[in-house]
Design a protein around this motif. Structure first.
Motif, PDB file in Angstrom:
ATOM      1  N   ALA A  56      33.632  19.182  24.324  1.00 38.14           N
ATOM      2  CA  ALA A  56      33.342  19.706  22.983  1.00 38.14           C
ATOM      3  C   ALA A  56      31.888  20.141  22.877  1.00 38.14           C
ATOM      4  CB  ALA A  56      33.668  18.657  21.930  1.00 38.14           C
ATOM      5  N   ALA A  57      30.981  19.338  23.422  1.00 38.38           N
ATOM      6  CA  ALA A  57      29.561  19.671  23.361  1.00 38.38           C
ATOM      7  C   ALA A  57      29.260  20.943  24.150  1.00 38.38           C
ATOM      8  CB  ALA A  57      28.729  18.513  23.899  1.00 38.38           C
ATOM      9  N   ILE A  58      29.843  21.056  25.344  1.00 40.60           N
ATOM     10  CA  ILE A  58      29.589  22.230  26.172  1.00 40.60           C
ATOM     11  C   ILE A  58      30.134  23.488  25.493  1.00 40.60           C
ATOM     12  CG2 ILE A  58      30.183  23.343  28.371  1.00 40.60           C
ATOM     13  CD1 ILE A  58      30.047  20.529  29.632  1.00 40.60           C
ATOM     14  N   ALA A  59      31.316  23.381  24.869  1.00 37.13           N
ATOM     15  CA  ALA A  59      31.891  24.532  24.168  1.00 37.13           C
ATOM     16  C   ALA A  59      31.005  24.960  22.999  1.00 37.13           C
ATOM     17  CB  ALA A  59      33.298  24.200  23.683  1.00 37.13           C
ATOM     18  N   CYS A  60      30.474  23.988  22.258  1.00 37.91           N
ATOM     19  CA  CYS A  60      29.579  24.317  21.143  1.00 37.91           C
ATOM     20  C   CYS A  60      28.306  24.988  21.642  1.00 37.91           C
ATOM     21  CB  CYS A  60      29.219  23.038  20.374  1.00 37.91           C
ATOM     22  SG  CYS A  60      30.551  22.358  19.371  1.00 37.91           S
ATOM     23  N   ALA A  61      27.712  24.425  22.690  1.00 37.60           N
ATOM     24  CA  ALA A  61      26.469  24.980  23.215  1.00 37.60           C
ATOM     25  C   ALA A  61      26.688  26.351  23.834  1.00 37.60           C
ATOM     26  CB  ALA A  61      25.869  24.024  24.241  1.00 37.60           C
ATOM     27  N   ASP A  62      27.868  26.571  24.400  1.00 39.16           N
ATOM     28  CA  ASP A  62      28.169  27.860  24.985  1.00 39.16           C
ATOM     29  C   ASP A  62      28.263  28.946  23.912  1.00 39.16           C
ATOM     30  OD1 ASP A  62      28.831  29.477  27.298  1.00 39.16           O
ATOM     31  OD2 ASP A  62      30.882  29.542  26.526  1.00 39.16           O
ATOM     32  N   ARG A  63      28.723  28.563  22.728  1.00 43.86           N
ATOM     33  CA  ARG A  63      28.802  29.506  21.610  1.00 43.86           C
ATOM     34  C   ARG A  63      27.446  29.737  20.964  1.00 43.86           C
ATOM     35  NH1 ARG A  63      32.399  32.992  20.532  1.00 43.86           N
ATOM     36  NH2 ARG A  63      32.248  32.658  18.292  1.00 43.86           N
ATOM     37  N   ASP A  64      26.616  28.688  20.948  1.00 41.30           N
ATOM     38  CA  ASP A  64      25.320  28.759  20.286  1.00 41.30           C
ATOM     39  C   ASP A  64      24.298  28.006  21.123  1.00 41.30           C
ATOM     40  OD1 ASP A  64      23.099  28.727  18.713  1.00 41.30           O
ATOM     41  OD2 ASP A  64      24.053  27.858  16.959  1.00 41.30           O
ATOM     42  N   PRO A  65      23.455  28.722  21.871  1.00 40.77           N
ATOM     43  CA  PRO A  65      22.483  28.052  22.744  1.00 40.77           C
ATOM     44  C   PRO A  65      21.527  27.131  22.001  1.00 40.77           C
ATOM     45  CG  PRO A  65      22.686  30.368  23.321  1.00 40.77           C
ATOM     46  CD  PRO A  65      23.429  30.186  22.034  1.00 40.77           C
TER      47      PRO A  65
ATOM     48  N   THR B 145      25.905  17.001  33.861  1.00 38.31           N
ATOM     49  CA  THR B 145      26.820  17.505  32.829  1.00 38.31           C
ATOM     50  C   THR B 145      26.248  17.447  31.422  1.00 38.31           C
ATOM     51  OG1 THR B 145      27.793  15.313  32.581  1.00 38.31           O
ATOM     52  CG2 THR B 145      28.834  16.790  34.167  1.00 38.31           C
ATOM     53  N   GLY B 146      25.048  16.924  31.262  1.00 41.16           N
ATOM     54  CA  GLY B 146      24.460  16.823  29.929  1.00 41.16           C
ATOM     55  C   GLY B 146      24.714  15.511  29.235  1.00 41.16           C
ATOM     56  N   VAL B 147      25.454  14.613  29.862  1.00 42.77           N
ATOM     57  CA  VAL B 147      25.740  13.330  29.212  1.00 42.77           C
ATOM     58  C   VAL B 147      24.445  12.570  28.934  1.00 42.77           C
ATOM     59  CG1 VAL B 147      26.886  11.097  29.418  1.00 42.77           C
ATOM     60  CG2 VAL B 147      28.032  13.139  30.257  1.00 42.77           C
ATOM     61  N   SER B 148      23.617  12.405  29.962  1.00 44.85           N
ATOM     62  CA  SER B 148      22.414  11.591  29.781  1.00 44.85           C
ATOM     63  C   SER B 148      21.447  12.230  28.786  1.00 44.85           C
ATOM     64  CB  SER B 148      21.719  11.350  31.124  1.00 44.85           C
ATOM     65  OG  SER B 148      21.240  12.559  31.683  1.00 44.85           O
TER      66      SER B 148
ATOM     67  N   LEU C 215      31.541  16.578  38.788  1.00 45.51           N
ATOM     68  CA  LEU C 215      31.052  17.560  37.829  1.00 45.51           C
ATOM     69  C   LEU C 215      32.167  17.991  36.884  1.00 45.51           C
ATOM     70  CD1 LEU C 215      28.896  19.502  36.741  1.00 45.51           C
ATOM     71  CD2 LEU C 215      29.511  21.097  38.576  1.00 45.51           C
ATOM     72  N   ALA C 216      33.347  18.253  37.423  1.00 46.75           N
ATOM     73  CA  ALA C 216      34.477  18.696  36.595  1.00 46.75           C
ATOM     74  C   ALA C 216      34.893  17.622  35.597  1.00 46.75           C
ATOM     75  CB  ALA C 216      35.659  19.068  37.485  1.00 46.75           C
ATOM     76  N   THR C 217      34.965  16.377  36.051  1.00 47.17           N
ATOM     77  CA  THR C 217      35.415  15.317  35.145  1.00 47.17           C
ATOM     78  C   THR C 217      34.346  14.991  34.100  1.00 47.17           C
ATOM     79  OG1 THR C 217      34.702  13.641  36.767  1.00 47.17           O
ATOM     80  CG2 THR C 217      36.998  14.331  36.837  1.00 47.17           C
ATOM     81  N   GLY C 218      33.071  15.075  34.502  1.00 46.75           N
ATOM     82  CA  GLY C 218      32.019  14.876  33.519  1.00 46.75           C
ATOM     83  C   GLY C 218      31.994  15.987  32.487  1.00 46.75           C
ATOM     84  N   MET C 219      32.212  17.234  32.923  1.00 46.35           N
ATOM     85  CA  MET C 219      32.272  18.353  31.977  1.00 46.35           C
ATOM     86  C   MET C 219      33.441  18.200  31.016  1.00 46.35           C
ATOM     87  SD  MET C 219      31.286  21.690  34.303  1.00 46.35           S
ATOM     88  CE  MET C 219      31.606  22.806  32.923  1.00 46.35           C
ATOM     89  N   TRP C 220      34.559  17.696  31.516  1.00 41.81           N
ATOM     90  CA  TRP C 220      35.708  17.467  30.631  1.00 41.81           C
ATOM     91  C   TRP C 220      35.342  16.448  29.547  1.00 41.81           C
ATOM     92  CZ3 TRP C 220      40.172  19.507  29.245  1.00 41.81           C
ATOM     93  CH2 TRP C 220      41.081  18.709  28.546  1.00 41.81           C
TER      94      TRP C 220
ATOM     95  N   GLY D 296      38.236  15.393  46.453  1.00 46.59           N
ATOM     96  CA  GLY D 296      37.299  15.343  45.336  1.00 46.59           C
ATOM     97  C   GLY D 296      35.907  15.048  45.848  1.00 46.59           C
ATOM     98  N   GLY D 297      34.916  15.652  45.227  1.00 43.70           N
ATOM     99  CA  GLY D 297      33.532  15.450  45.649  1.00 43.70           C
ATOM    100  C   GLY D 297      32.582  15.529  44.481  1.00 43.70           C
ATOM    101  N   GLY D 298      31.355  15.969  44.774  1.00 42.09           N
ATOM    102  CA  GLY D 298      30.339  15.979  43.739  1.00 42.09           C
ATOM    103  C   GLY D 298      30.480  17.113  42.747  1.00 42.09           C
ATOM    104  N   ALA D 299      30.576  18.358  43.259  1.00 41.47           N
ATOM    105  CA  ALA D 299      30.525  19.497  42.347  1.00 41.47           C
ATOM    106  C   ALA D 299      31.670  20.492  42.505  1.00 41.47           C
ATOM    107  CB  ALA D 299      29.198  20.241  42.521  1.00 41.47           C
ATOM    108  N   GLY D 300      32.467  20.398  43.544  1.00 41.51           N
ATOM    109  CA  GLY D 300      33.586  21.315  43.677  1.00 41.51           C
ATOM    110  C   GLY D 300      33.710  21.894  45.071  1.00 41.51           C
ATOM    111  N   GLU D 301      34.840  22.513  45.331  1.00 37.32           N
ATOM    112  CA  GLU D 301      35.164  23.057  46.651  1.00 37.32           C
ATOM    113  C   GLU D 301      34.579  24.441  46.884  1.00 37.32           C
ATOM    114  OE1 GLU D 301      37.000  22.046  49.492  1.00 37.32           O
ATOM    115  OE2 GLU D 301      36.490  20.121  48.609  1.00 37.32           O
ATOM    116  N   LYS D 302      34.144  25.126  45.836  1.00 39.20           N
ATOM    117  CA  LYS D 302      33.633  26.484  45.973  1.00 39.20           C
ATOM    118  C   LYS D 302      32.178  26.522  45.520  1.00 39.20           C
ATOM    119  CE  LYS D 302      38.251  28.244  44.922  1.00 39.20           C
ATOM    120  NZ  LYS D 302      39.076  29.014  43.961  1.00 39.20           N
ATOM    121  N   GLY D 303      31.450  27.526  46.005  1.00 37.68           N
ATOM    122  CA  GLY D 303      30.082  27.682  45.555  1.00 37.68           C
ATOM    123  C   GLY D 303      29.058  27.212  46.571  1.00 37.68           C
TER     124      GLY D 303
END
Length: 394
Positions: free
Chosen positions: A211-220, A147-150, A202-207, A123-130
């Motif tokens: 709900a917020a990310i899913a809403c924003a993804d549907r409607d910017p 992740t948008g929390v702050s 990054l993954a755990t913060g996105m989790w 586990g790290g900051g943002a992921g194993e790929k990219g």
């Protein structure tokens, strides 16, 4: 307590909070966790103090119940010791960056060459790929800001709040790592297949922000203007400048009962507040509650709200939580002693088995178990001393 991880050996090469806390949870539940630390300085978290006294609470919290062995993994002889330990381990956990793992020969294939059944967790900051897989990070950056929390809890002046607690994202994400490891062990038990477990801050913060990310993804344009305020889902100051938080989402249902609690039963029958639609956004209802709560102290409100069936809580400080009436009966805070015998308390693992909280052990002193672990590998004392003199082990 049902020690569900008893008999599981975990080998950990990680520092700071994210992966170490996952190892600590597994230790709480009965696993044998061997922590490998750098020979020169140990885990960097040993140098981070948070309370100004002789208890390094942050390190204790993330390393409870482990054994410590110091190895200089830049040297091949130290890696051979690690590989011999891996041969008898069930799980290997690391938060080393990909380039560091490659340099130190700590990748999956390096460890699996000595134990094909080894569960490998990283586990790290943002992921194993990219493109940023080799960029280091902390929970303040990857879990909190990225992740948008702050931004969702930004102050009215636009400034962003700091993490609410040391290791906030680390310790939240650690539960996902621990759960992933346990799932991998279950899968291996059923199928014989050893898997690789991956997570990141990054993954755990996105989790957590899912709900917020899913809403924003549907409607910017999200977040949309907030819905009309619910006067029964708000925070109110008491006469002694404390705060009581209400969260009664069915406002119309609870309004008459709240009116009874504040000594204004007639308002429960008032047609101005008779329906959900009439209550939402009703500034008059909010003013009534604000003035009512401001008229009495917190102690008085504890009595007045004791029989109120709606949902409410006192807004507490971290210093008040240990005295919360639900903490002691449920064993949410456990007593521990440092290696020097200094007593302190740690929050218990948030999962209980058979209704009994897991009792954390203390964190190890640097290289505390080194000699015993090496002897367990069959090294005689002369060989151990030679390794010490050459700086291969602590």
């Amino acid at each position: 307590m049902t020690a569900i991880m008893k008999g599981v050996r975990v080998l950990e090469v990680s520092e700071h909070g994210f992966l170490p806390m996952a190892g600590a949870l597994l230790a709480d539940w009965g696993a044998e966790v061997i922590k490998i630390e750098p020979v020169e300085r140990g885990d960097a978290a040993r140098g981070i103090t948070t309370t100004g006294d002789d208890v390094n609470v942050l390190f204790e919290h993330a390393n409870r119940g482990k054994q410590s062995l110091a190895l200089d993994l830049a040297q091949s002889e130290a890696r051979e010791i690690l590989y011999r330990l891996a041969a008898s381990a069930d799980v290997f956990m690391t938060n080393k960056l990909p380039r560091v793992r490659a340099k130190l020969k700590l990748d999956v294939e390096d460890l699996r060459a000595h134990n094909p059944r080894l569960i490998y967790a990283r586990g790290g900051g943002a992921g194993e790929k990219g493109p940023e897989r080799d960029r280091g990070s902390y929970d303040l950056l990857s879990f909190w800001h990225r992740t948008g929390v702050s931004s969702m809890v930004a102050r009215p002046d636009g400034s962003l709040p700091f993490l609410p607690a040391p290791g906030f994202g680390d310790f939240t994400g650690a539960m996902f790592i621990a759960g992933g490891v346990m799932g991998a062990l279950f899968h291996r038990e059923r199928t014989g297949e050893a898997t690789v477990v991956d997570s990141s801050l990054l993954a755990t913060g996105m989790w957590s922000m899912g709900a917020a990310i899913a809403c924003a993804d549907r409607d910017p344009a999200w977040p949309w203007p907030p819905p009309q305020a619910n006067p029964l889902s708000a925070t109110y100051y008491t006469a002694d400048d404390r705060r009581i938080a209400l969260c009664c989402l069915q406002a119309a249902h609870y309004w008459p009962m709240m009116c009874e609690a504040i000594g204004r039963p007639e308002l429960g029958r008032d047609p101005r507040f008779a329906t959900q639609d009439r209550l939402l956004g009703n500034a008059e209802a909010a003013t009534i509650l604000r003035e009512a709560f401001a008229a009495h102290s917190l102690a008085e409100w504890r009595v007045k709200l004791e029989t109120f069936p709606g949902q409410w809580n006192v807004v507490q400080t971290a210093a008040e939580v240990p005295s919360d009436p639900m903490v002691e009966p449920n064993g949410y805070l456990q007593r521990v002693e440092t290696a020097a015998g200094v007593p302190f308390r740690l929050v218990a693992a948030p999962i209980q088995y058979d209704g009994v909280p897991a009792r954390p052990g203390r964190a190890p002193e640097f290289n505390e178990h080194g000699d015993a672990i090496l002897e367990g590998l069959g090294l005689d004392w002369d060989a151990v001393v030679d390794l010490k003199v050459r700086g291969i082990v602590g």
